[in-house]
Design a protein around this motif. Structure first.
Motif, PDB file in Angstrom:
ATOM      1  N   LEU A 226      -2.424 -55.867   8.711  1.00  0.00           N
ATOM      2  CA  LEU A 226      -3.515 -56.897   8.973  1.00  0.00           C
ATOM      3  C   LEU A 226      -3.050 -58.135   9.943  1.00  0.00           C
ATOM      4  N   TRP A 227      -1.829 -58.013  10.208  1.00  0.00           N
ATOM      5  CA  TRP A 227      -1.214 -58.878  11.470  1.00  0.00           C
ATOM      6  C   TRP A 227      -1.859 -57.325  12.806  1.00  0.00           C
ATOM      7  N   SER A 228      -1.459 -56.411  12.357  1.00  0.00           N
ATOM      8  CA  SER A 228      -1.822 -55.634  13.702  1.00  0.00           C
ATOM      9  C   SER A 228      -2.897 -56.077  14.511  1.00  0.00           C
ATOM     10  N   VAL A 229      -4.008 -56.230  13.928  1.00  0.00           N
ATOM     11  CA  VAL A 229      -5.084 -56.968  14.376  1.00  0.00           C
ATOM     12  C   VAL A 229      -4.909 -57.651  15.588  1.00  0.00           C
ATOM     13  N   THR A 230      -4.659 -58.941  14.927  1.00  0.00           N
ATOM     14  CA  THR A 230      -4.867 -60.197  15.406  1.00  0.00           C
ATOM     15  C   THR A 230      -3.275 -59.840  16.641  1.00  0.00           C
ATOM     16  N   ALA A 231      -2.709 -59.043  16.229  1.00  0.00           N
ATOM     17  CA  ALA A 231      -1.639 -59.522  17.717  1.00  0.00           C
ATOM     18  C   ALA A 231      -2.636 -58.150  18.471  1.00  0.00           C
TER      19      ALA A 231
ATOM     20  N   LEU B  91       3.183 -61.040  19.445  1.00  0.00           N
ATOM     21  CA  LEU B  91       3.385 -60.767  18.058  1.00  0.00           C
ATOM     22  C   LEU B  91       3.703 -61.640  17.426  1.00  0.00           C
ATOM     23  N   ARG B  92       4.861 -62.946  18.061  1.00  0.00           N
ATOM     24  CA  ARG B  92       4.723 -64.255  17.333  1.00  0.00           C
ATOM     25  C   ARG B  92       3.866 -64.873  16.951  1.00  0.00           C
ATOM     26  N   GLU B  93       2.780 -64.875  17.838  1.00  0.00           N
ATOM     27  CA  GLU B  93       1.433 -65.896  17.505  1.00  0.00           C
ATOM     28  C   GLU B  93       0.388 -65.057  16.370  1.00  0.00           C
ATOM     29  N   ALA B  94       1.047 -63.733  16.000  1.00  0.00           N
ATOM     30  CA  ALA B  94      -0.472 -63.790  15.465  1.00  0.00           C
ATOM     31  C   ALA B  94       0.753 -62.811  14.000  1.00  0.00           C
ATOM     32  N   LEU B  95       1.832 -62.899  13.858  1.00  0.00           N
ATOM     33  CA  LEU B  95       2.979 -63.088  12.842  1.00  0.00           C
ATOM     34  C   LEU B  95       2.813 -64.812  12.405  1.00  0.00           C
ATOM     35  N   GLN B  96       2.401 -65.904  13.267  1.00  0.00           N
ATOM     36  CA  GLN B  96       2.241 -66.910  11.905  1.00  0.00           C
ATOM     37  C   GLN B  96       0.484 -66.830  11.734  1.00  0.00           C
ATOM     38  N   GLN B  97      -0.084 -66.340  12.659  1.00  0.00           N
ATOM     39  CA  GLN B  97      -1.360 -66.797  11.830  1.00  0.00           C
ATOM     40  C   GLN B  97      -1.376 -65.990  10.507  1.00  0.00           C
ATOM     41  N   ALA B  98      -0.697 -65.022  10.355  1.00  0.00           N
ATOM     42  CA  ALA B  98      -0.664 -64.188   8.667  1.00  0.00           C
ATOM     43  C   ALA B  98       0.259 -64.592   7.987  1.00  0.00           C
ATOM     44  N   GLY B  99       1.404 -65.746   8.901  1.00  0.00           N
ATOM     45  CA  GLY B  99       2.434 -66.115   7.524  1.00  0.00           C
ATOM     46  C   GLY B  99       3.559 -65.114   7.130  1.00  0.00           C
ATOM     47  N   ARG B 100       3.437 -64.651   8.169  1.00  0.00           N
ATOM     48  CA  ARG B 100       4.754 -63.134   8.712  1.00  0.00           C
ATOM     49  C   ARG B 100       5.385 -63.870   9.390  1.00  0.00           C
ATOM     50  N   SER B 101       5.919 -64.617   9.796  1.00  0.00           N
ATOM     51  CA  SER B 101       7.458 -65.322  10.911  1.00  0.00           C
ATOM     52  C   SER B 101       8.221 -64.629   9.878  1.00  0.00           C
ATOM     53  N   ASP B 102       8.265 -64.594   8.660  1.00  0.00           N
ATOM     54  CA  ASP B 102      10.134 -64.104   8.310  1.00  0.00           C
ATOM     55  C   ASP B 102      10.013 -62.644   8.475  1.00  0.00           C
TER      56      ASP B 102
ATOM     57  N   SER C 175     -11.979 -51.015  31.383  1.00  0.00           N
ATOM     58  CA  SER C 175     -10.984 -50.381  31.950  1.00  0.00           C
ATOM     59  C   SER C 175      -9.940 -49.177  30.747  1.00  0.00           C
ATOM     60  N   GLU C 176      -9.887 -48.667  31.496  1.00  0.00           N
ATOM     61  CA  GLU C 176      -8.235 -46.952  30.744  1.00  0.00           C
ATOM     62  C   GLU C 176      -7.646 -48.450  30.337  1.00  0.00           C
ATOM     63  N   THR C 177      -7.494 -49.377  29.848  1.00  0.00           N
ATOM     64  CA  THR C 177      -6.014 -49.929  29.439  1.00  0.00           C
ATOM     65  C   THR C 177      -5.951 -50.374  27.592  1.00  0.00           C
ATOM     66  N   VAL C 178      -5.538 -49.865  27.181  1.00  0.00           N
ATOM     67  CA  VAL C 178      -5.353 -49.763  25.450  1.00  0.00           C
ATOM     68  C   VAL C 178      -4.185 -50.250  25.081  1.00  0.00           C
ATOM     69  N   VAL C 179      -4.147 -51.008  23.736  1.00  0.00           N
ATOM     70  CA  VAL C 179      -2.784 -52.007  23.173  1.00  0.00           C
ATOM     71  C   VAL C 179      -3.279 -51.148  21.643  1.00  0.00           C
ATOM     72  N   ILE C 180      -2.037 -51.212  21.308  1.00  0.00           N
ATOM     73  CA  ILE C 180      -1.779 -50.507  20.495  1.00  0.00           C
ATOM     74  C   ILE C 180      -0.540 -51.471  19.179  1.00  0.00           C
ATOM     75  N   ALA C 181      -1.002 -52.129  18.245  1.00  0.00           N
ATOM     76  CA  ALA C 181      -0.463 -52.589  16.915  1.00  0.00           C
ATOM     77  C   ALA C 181       0.129 -51.924  15.815  1.00  0.00           C
ATOM     78  N   GLY C 182       1.430 -51.882  15.396  1.00  0.00           N
ATOM     79  CA  GLY C 182       2.104 -51.513  14.484  1.00  0.00           C
ATOM     80  C   GLY C 182       1.667 -50.401  14.406  1.00  0.00           C
TER      81      GLY C 182
END
Length: 205
Positions: free
Chosen positions: A8-13, A42-53, A193-200
């Motif tokens: 789920l962190w991937s959506v936020t990232a 990435l760091r912000e997304a993991l922090q929000q998801a409680g997955r910084s570890d 745009s033709e810019t795409v972000v990919i996460a996870g």
């Protein structure tokens, strides 16, 4: 395709990158700036998801802070495709990359960059005391596709699916290295745009 709870962190990232990216042309940014855009998102997304570890830190032989992922992603962690360029944070096996020049995934977080002539370069990445990252001046691994079979990001299934979607969505495709069926979250930057972000990346059953 349903999104695994662990991803789920991937959506936020992906959303974080889109919110921090000022415009779709990433060619005006240096590679270090791109690495930091991805890293801070990435760091912000993991922090929000409680997955910084999910990230761990250790020093190399020169006292520089390296970062490792702990079962965060199969390969791609977070990337941006703005044709013809593509870059991303990846989990790599650095020892195989450097010592054996074998392209292999693993726990070492590194920065990959595909340039306009199709050369894929992988750079060492270190974390500074202020929390930002710096990448090596030169790559520790490079690869070029054969002339008769160029690597074209625009034809990658995740890019095509991301470009067609109005919002963040899950993409299913085959990993070009291992052949495994994997999933990722893809998010188009803006409507025009033709810019795409990919996460996870996660392996599909």
């Amino acid at each position: 395709m349903s999104l695994p709870r662990a991803q789920l962190w991937s959506v936020t990232a992906a959303a974080e990158v889109c919110s921090r990216l000022q415009q779709p042309n990433i060619d005006i940014l240096s590679r270090t700036e791109l690495a930091n855009l991805l890293w801070t998102s990435l760091r912000e997304a993991l922090q929000q998801a409680g997955r910084s570890d999910s990230l761990s830190f250790g020093e190399d032989e020169e006292g520089r802070r390296r970062v490792s992922q702990l079962s965060l992603a199969h390969s791609k962690i977070l990337g941006i495709a703005a044709l013809p360029l593509y870059c991303g944070l990846y989990g790599k096996n650095r020892e195989k990359l450097v010592a054996e020049q074998e392209y292999a995934y693993g726990d070492d977080v590194m920065f990959g960059f595909l340039d306009s002539i199709g050369v894929w370069s992988v750079y060492d990445l270190w974390v500074r005391n202020d929390g930002l990252v710096v990448i090596a001046d030169s790559p520790c691994y490079t690869w070029s596709a054969p002339p008769d079979s160029p690597y074209d990001v625009s034809k990658r299934p995740w890019y095509v699916q991301g470009l067609a979607a109005a919002d963040a969505t899950s993409a299913e495709y085959s990993d070009p290295v291992t052949g495994e069926r994997i999933g990722s979250v893809v998010h188009r930057f803006g409507d025009e745009s033709e810019t795409v972000v990919i996460a996870g990346t996660w392996v599909l059953d």
